[in-house]
Design a protein around this motif. Sequence first.
Motif, PDB file in Angstrom:
ATOM      1  N   ASP A 127       6.252   8.345  -3.439  1.00  0.00           N
ATOM      2  CA  ASP A 127       6.270   9.046  -4.661  1.00  0.00           C
ATOM      3  C   ASP A 127       6.991  10.377  -4.092  1.00  0.00           C
ATOM      4  OD1 ASP A 127       5.919   7.118  -6.217  1.00  0.00           O
ATOM      5  OD2 ASP A 127       3.832   7.965  -6.828  1.00  0.00           O
ATOM      6  N   GLN A 128       6.747  10.941  -3.183  1.00  0.00           N
ATOM      7  CA  GLN A 128       7.202  12.331  -2.600  1.00  0.00           C
ATOM      8  C   GLN A 128       8.573  12.235  -1.920  1.00  0.00           C
ATOM      9  OE1 GLN A 128       3.757  13.452  -0.564  1.00  0.00           O
ATOM     10  NE2 GLN A 128       2.741  14.369  -2.143  1.00  0.00           N
ATOM     11  N   LEU A 129       8.859  10.897  -1.671  1.00  0.00           N
ATOM     12  CA  LEU A 129      10.132  10.721  -0.774  1.00  0.00           C
ATOM     13  C   LEU A 129      11.433  11.144  -1.865  1.00  0.00           C
ATOM     14  CD1 LEU A 129       9.568   7.371   1.053  1.00  0.00           C
ATOM     15  CD2 LEU A 129       9.493   9.712   1.839  1.00  0.00           C
ATOM     16  N   ASP A 130      12.377  11.801  -1.207  1.00  0.00           N
ATOM     17  CA  ASP A 130      13.763  12.044  -1.813  1.00  0.00           C
ATOM     18  C   ASP A 130      14.364  10.644  -2.325  1.00  0.00           C
ATOM     19  OD1 ASP A 130      16.242  14.095  -2.230  1.00  0.00           O
ATOM     20  OD2 ASP A 130      16.905  12.146  -1.773  1.00  0.00           O
ATOM     21  N   LEU A 131      14.863  10.588  -3.571  1.00  0.00           N
ATOM     22  CA  LEU A 131      15.334   9.465  -4.165  1.00  0.00           C
ATOM     23  C   LEU A 131      16.133   8.459  -3.011  1.00  0.00           C
ATOM     24  CD1 LEU A 131      15.483   7.917  -6.557  1.00  0.00           C
ATOM     25  CD2 LEU A 131      17.531   9.133  -7.350  1.00  0.00           C
ATOM     26  N   ASP A 132      17.145   9.092  -2.329  1.00  0.00           N
ATOM     27  CA  ASP A 132      17.822   8.436  -1.521  1.00  0.00           C
ATOM     28  C   ASP A 132      17.054   7.767  -0.487  1.00  0.00           C
ATOM     29  OD1 ASP A 132      20.075   9.317  -2.891  1.00  0.00           O
ATOM     30  OD2 ASP A 132      20.928  10.787  -1.418  1.00  0.00           O
ATOM     31  N   VAL A 133      16.014   8.203   0.015  1.00  0.00           N
ATOM     32  CA  VAL A 133      15.190   7.663   1.106  1.00  0.00           C
ATOM     33  C   VAL A 133      14.447   6.601   0.358  1.00  0.00           C
ATOM     34  CG1 VAL A 133      13.308   7.936   2.714  1.00  0.00           C
ATOM     35  CG2 VAL A 133      15.211   9.800   2.156  1.00  0.00           C
ATOM     36  N   SER A 134      13.835   6.667  -0.817  1.00  0.00           N
ATOM     37  CA  SER A 134      13.153   5.668  -1.471  1.00  0.00           C
ATOM     38  C   SER A 134      13.714   4.336  -1.573  1.00  0.00           C
ATOM     39  CB  SER A 134      12.119   6.228  -2.693  1.00  0.00           C
ATOM     40  OG  SER A 134      13.043   6.683  -3.668  1.00  0.00           O
ATOM     41  N   THR A 135      15.054   4.707  -2.168  1.00  0.00           N
ATOM     42  CA  THR A 135      16.050   3.556  -2.278  1.00  0.00           C
ATOM     43  C   THR A 135      16.258   2.892  -1.289  1.00  0.00           C
ATOM     44  OG1 THR A 135      17.113   4.969  -4.098  1.00  0.00           O
ATOM     45  CG2 THR A 135      18.222   3.043  -3.156  1.00  0.00           C
TER      46      THR A 135
ATOM     47  N   GLU B  50       0.893  -1.096   0.119  1.00  0.00           N
ATOM     48  CA  GLU B  50       0.042   0.312  -0.142  1.00  0.00           C
ATOM     49  C   GLU B  50       1.006   1.290   0.017  1.00  0.00           C
ATOM     50  OE1 GLU B  50      -2.716  -0.407   3.339  1.00  0.00           O
ATOM     51  OE2 GLU B  50      -3.489  -2.163   2.597  1.00  0.00           O
ATOM     52  N   PHE B  51       1.963   1.195   0.717  1.00  0.00           N
ATOM     53  CA  PHE B  51       2.810   2.355   0.845  1.00  0.00           C
ATOM     54  C   PHE B  51       3.568   2.505  -0.217  1.00  0.00           C
ATOM     55  CE2 PHE B  51       7.017   4.587   1.592  1.00  0.00           C
ATOM     56  CZ  PHE B  51       6.348   6.046   2.088  1.00  0.00           C
ATOM     57  N   ARG B  52       4.111   1.365  -1.173  1.00  0.00           N
ATOM     58  CA  ARG B  52       4.687   1.630  -2.543  1.00  0.00           C
ATOM     59  C   ARG B  52       3.426   2.153  -3.554  1.00  0.00           C
ATOM     60  NH1 ARG B  52       6.318   2.649  -6.477  1.00  0.00           N
ATOM     61  NH2 ARG B  52       8.198   1.635  -7.418  1.00  0.00           N
ATOM     62  N   ALA B  53       2.379   2.053  -3.399  1.00  0.00           N
ATOM     63  CA  ALA B  53       1.513   2.250  -4.453  1.00  0.00           C
ATOM     64  C   ALA B  53       0.859   3.576  -3.976  1.00  0.00           C
ATOM     65  CB  ALA B  53       0.023   1.326  -4.447  1.00  0.00           C
ATOM     66  N   GLY B  54       1.486   4.474  -2.847  1.00  0.00           N
ATOM     67  CA  GLY B  54       0.875   5.735  -2.653  1.00  0.00           C
ATOM     68  C   GLY B  54      -0.503   5.726  -1.961  1.00  0.00           C
ATOM     69  N   GLU B  55      -0.875   4.636  -1.322  1.00  0.00           N
ATOM     70  CA  GLU B  55      -2.219   4.518  -0.657  1.00  0.00           C
ATOM     71  C   GLU B  55      -2.118   5.283   0.875  1.00  0.00           C
ATOM     72  OE1 GLU B  55      -3.902   0.791  -0.764  1.00  0.00           O
ATOM     73  OE2 GLU B  55      -3.287   0.512  -2.644  1.00  0.00           O
TER      74      GLU B  55
ATOM     75  N   CYS C 164      10.614  13.686   5.783  1.00  0.00           N
ATOM     76  CA  CYS C 164       9.761  12.550   5.473  1.00  0.00           C
ATOM     77  C   CYS C 164       8.166  12.988   5.816  1.00  0.00           C
ATOM     78  CB  CYS C 164      10.244  11.343   5.892  1.00  0.00           C
ATOM     79  SG  CYS C 164      11.890  10.849   5.271  1.00  0.00           S
ATOM     80  N   ALA C 165       8.189  13.766   6.905  1.00  0.00           N
ATOM     81  CA  ALA C 165       6.802  14.212   7.441  1.00  0.00           C
ATOM     82  C   ALA C 165       5.626  14.054   6.721  1.00  0.00           C
ATOM     83  CB  ALA C 165       6.859  15.056   8.279  1.00  0.00           C
ATOM     84  N   GLY C 166       4.741  13.479   6.678  1.00  0.00           N
ATOM     85  CA  GLY C 166       3.540  13.466   5.801  1.00  0.00           C
ATOM     86  C   GLY C 166       3.675  13.079   4.226  1.00  0.00           C
ATOM     87  N   LYS C 167       4.613  12.467   3.920  1.00  0.00           N
ATOM     88  CA  LYS C 167       5.095  12.388   2.549  1.00  0.00           C
ATOM     89  C   LYS C 167       4.642  10.789   2.054  1.00  0.00           C
ATOM     90  CE  LYS C 167       8.932  15.497   1.585  1.00  0.00           C
ATOM     91  NZ  LYS C 167      10.124  15.929   1.042  1.00  0.00           N
TER      92      LYS C 167
END
Length: 421
Positions: free
Chosen positions: A104-112, A78-83, A98-101
């Motif tokens: 898809d809104q995370l910085d690339l380093d964080v989503s990695t 669900e998180f990966r799908a932006g739900e 990261c608050a409230g993000k």
Amino acid sequence: MSKKPLPISTICSWQNRIDPTPDYQRPPAWSKKQKQLLIDSILREYDVPKMYWRAVNRPDGIKYEVIDGQQRLRTIWEFRAGEFALARDADPVNGFPCAGKTYDQLDLDVSTIFDAYPVDVVIVDDAVQNEEEDEVRDMFLRLQNGTTLKAQEKRNAMQGQMRDFVKSLAQHKFFESCKFSNSRFTFDQVAAQVVCLEMAGGPTSVRDADLNRMYSENAAFDANGKVAKKVRRVLDYLLRAFPDKTPELERYNVITLYCLASTLMETYVHTGTEAAVASWFIGFETERRQQEELDEEHRDSQLVEYRRLTSYSTDGEESIRGRLETLEKRFFLACPDIPTIDAIRAFTPEQRLAIYRKDDGCCQIRTHCKGEKLSWSDWHADHRVPHSKGGKTTVSNGQVACPPCNIAKYDSLPDAIEVVG
């Protein structure tokens, strides 16, 4: 068993291969806060408990069933799908806000970090035969032992034909007419309770301990036996009475109404009474609610007691019996003209002989034959006016029937109890 550290990116790409809710699993139960906490733990690279999957080979292409880790797995997907987004007060990760993000809104380093996080997955192989099926269900219950599984969720993971029958009964369309939803197997819970009531022949305690005992002691329950057929007939009757969503059908009301309908079908000529039952019950509930708006000295004492019985220990025998007595008294006062069924159902040997001679041994129904002559050893003594509709067990109301015609007639009656041969 084999343990594999799978990156979250792989787990997400395998979503169509994984069944998170095999029939012994509970439905999704985590709150948004629980989901946010898991994702926050992953982004900070904290240790997350391992998951247990069962390798299967199913026609629908599913490769794995989740034994343990369903809530975590769904949260990741669900998180990966932006739900949903992270909590609004979440601290930065490696200096990135990261608050409230959402993902898809995370910085690339964080989503990695999220995509590369390795989840330990234990794969259980070769659990396909019945004995291994028992072990898988036992493993599920053991792994859930430290969580807040509800009692019915645990029963749903038990083995046995009682569990399977209740599971199928919970799909009955009558439950869709009730006020309550099927959250966390509530339909299964009520279905189990009405089976328990039917097995007892009336009011009895239907608490969790009683249902657990019923499941354990009736693992070989006959889903085509007398009790099972009666339960289905009563639910069919209630569905005809309440075909649409009915807010008065609270959980405690359903099990009491079941007892009333079961008694009605067993003892009274009930065919065609469905509308009367529904109209009376809705009127009863309306009156009961109106009573609560009156001053105490002006309230009906019987309804005050009924309200007390719906306020605590609603699954106890005393409460069910007291509520049923109130419903029965008020229903039969409101509908006094419903006749009782003839207490004698089966024709005596003397009556059978008289019926056979009266009809010259020929089938009188003639839907699957042309009135053929039947031998003494191959015929049914049938009620012309069905017993369930008030037909008397008398020679004048009896007729010769060939087995195919009588069975076809029996199958056409929604509340038939048995074929009288």
